[in-house]
Enzyme design. Structure first.
Site, short mmCIF file in Angstrom:
data_model
loop_
_atom_site.label_atom_id
_atom_site.label_comp_id
_atom_site.label_asym_id
_atom_site.label_seq_id
_atom_site.Cartn_x
_atom_site.Cartn_y
_atom_site.Cartn_z
CE LYS A 1 -3.78 -2.41 2.36
NZ LYS A 1 -4.83 -2.55 3.47
CG ASP B 1 -9.33 0.53 5.13
OD1 ASP B 1 -9.12 0.14 3.77
OD2 ASP B 1 -8.47 0.34 5.71
CD GLN C 1 -3.35 -4.23 6.69
OE1 GLN C 1 -3.13 -3.09 5.92
NE2 GLN C 1 -3.66 -5.31 6.38
#
Ligand code: NDP
Length: 283
Positions: free
Chosen positions: A53, A120, A97
């Site tokens: 990422k 997200d 994460q």
């Protein structure tokens, strides 16, 4: 043989568009879009995802602010960092994460992210908007799947669709998006009876169970569209999807490989979500 949905090629094409948008944003606002990436602990798979990422951000001209925290980080320490990032003008998106170490309550961390920086789309506010069909930050993997379906001319309207998996990050949001696109959606999980029978009826199958080769080629309805989200790494480091690709590809009309299908699209959607938040498109 069915046509392969090439997520790698599609994501590379999108990257050109993204690079242009980032350049335009940087020129207009005098700074590049910024994404804060937080990794707690040293889970090897998470470390690889985070590295990918960060590399994708760098290549696109997006600044990534990297935060590596030790496994023993407390909930308070983590949410304090998130709150600090919530206030920073140069941070447009915040990504924590997952999975987090067991002692940290994931829900509380996700809720500490300012919804307008929730890249997200996992904050209950944004998931609630998604459920209501309102504009929101769509979680990256489901957004990538919808993008692939559209790009290959697959209209979910009226299609019998089976989603295997009901997680908050893949199964539930993709089932919601497909429902909003007028598909008839059956959500399957570990308590589902006779999974094979459900899959055999699917015009569109999205599998996100993380069980390598669980879906046999013989289960696939001839002509079905198969989206394989599952990624499992075997002891030799090889990646496998949930679907037995070799036998399924001859029955499906379209199918995503693993690797090279949903994975690369997920990363590109993260970049697109970051740009969208940077432009302040979300309420
Ligand atoms: P979770 O483990 O959170 O969810 C898995 C889901 O699959 C659960 O709902 C579970 O049911 C269901 N399930 C497990 N075993 C079976 C079974 N035998 N039959 C039917 N259903 C089953 O995983 P995630 O949603 O986070 O991820 C799913 C997979 O997708 C993983 O392999 C992950 O690595 C991959 N992934 C890939 C991404 C990409 O970019 N390509 C991005 C995100 C994830 P229950 O709820 O009953 O436990």
């Amino acid at each position: 043989m069915g046509k392969i949905i090439d997520g790698k090629v599609m994501s590379e094409r999108l990257r050109d568009k993204i690079n242009k948008e980032v350049s335009a944003f940087t020129k207009d606002y005098g700074r590049p879009p910024g994404l804060a990436v937080i990794l707690v602990g040293e889970d090897p798979a998470s470390s690889v995802y985070v590295r990918n990422k960060e590399r994708a951000c760098k290549n696109a001209g997006i600044i990534s602010f990297d935060h590596r925290l030790p496994t023993e980080t407390s909930l308070t320490e983590l949410t304090s960092l998130v709150k600090e990032l919530n206030l920073r003008q140069d941070v447009d998106g915040i990504l924590v994460q997952l999975p987090l170490p067991h002692h940290i309550k994931t829900d509380q961390v996700l809720m500490s992210i300012e919804p307008t920086k929730d890249v997200d789309g996992f904050h209950p506010y944004n998931l609630g908007r998604l459920l209501m069909g309102l504009p929101t930050v769509i979680p990256c993997t489901p957004r990538g799947i919808m993008y692939m379906l559209e790009a290959y001319g697959v209209d979910p309207d009226g299609k019998d669709t089976v989603v295997i998996g009901r997680s908050n990050i893949v199964g539930k949001p993709i089932a919601t998006l497909l429902t909003l696109a007028h598909a008839t959606v059956t959500v399957c999980h570990s308590h589902t009876k006779n999974l094979e029978e459900k899959v055999r009826n699917a015009d569109i199958l999205v599998s996100a169970a993380g069980r390598p080769h669980m879906v046999k080629g013989s289960w696939i309805k001839p002509g079905a569209v198969v989206i394989d989200v599952g990624i499992t790494r075997d002891k030799d480091g090889r990646l496998s999807g949930d679907v037995d690709f070799e036998t399924a590809k001859d029955r499906a009309s379209l199918i995503t490989p693993v690797p090279g299908g949903v994975g690369p699209m997920t990363i590109v959607m993260l970049l697109m979500n970051t740009i969208m938040l940077a432009k302040g498109h979300v309420a």
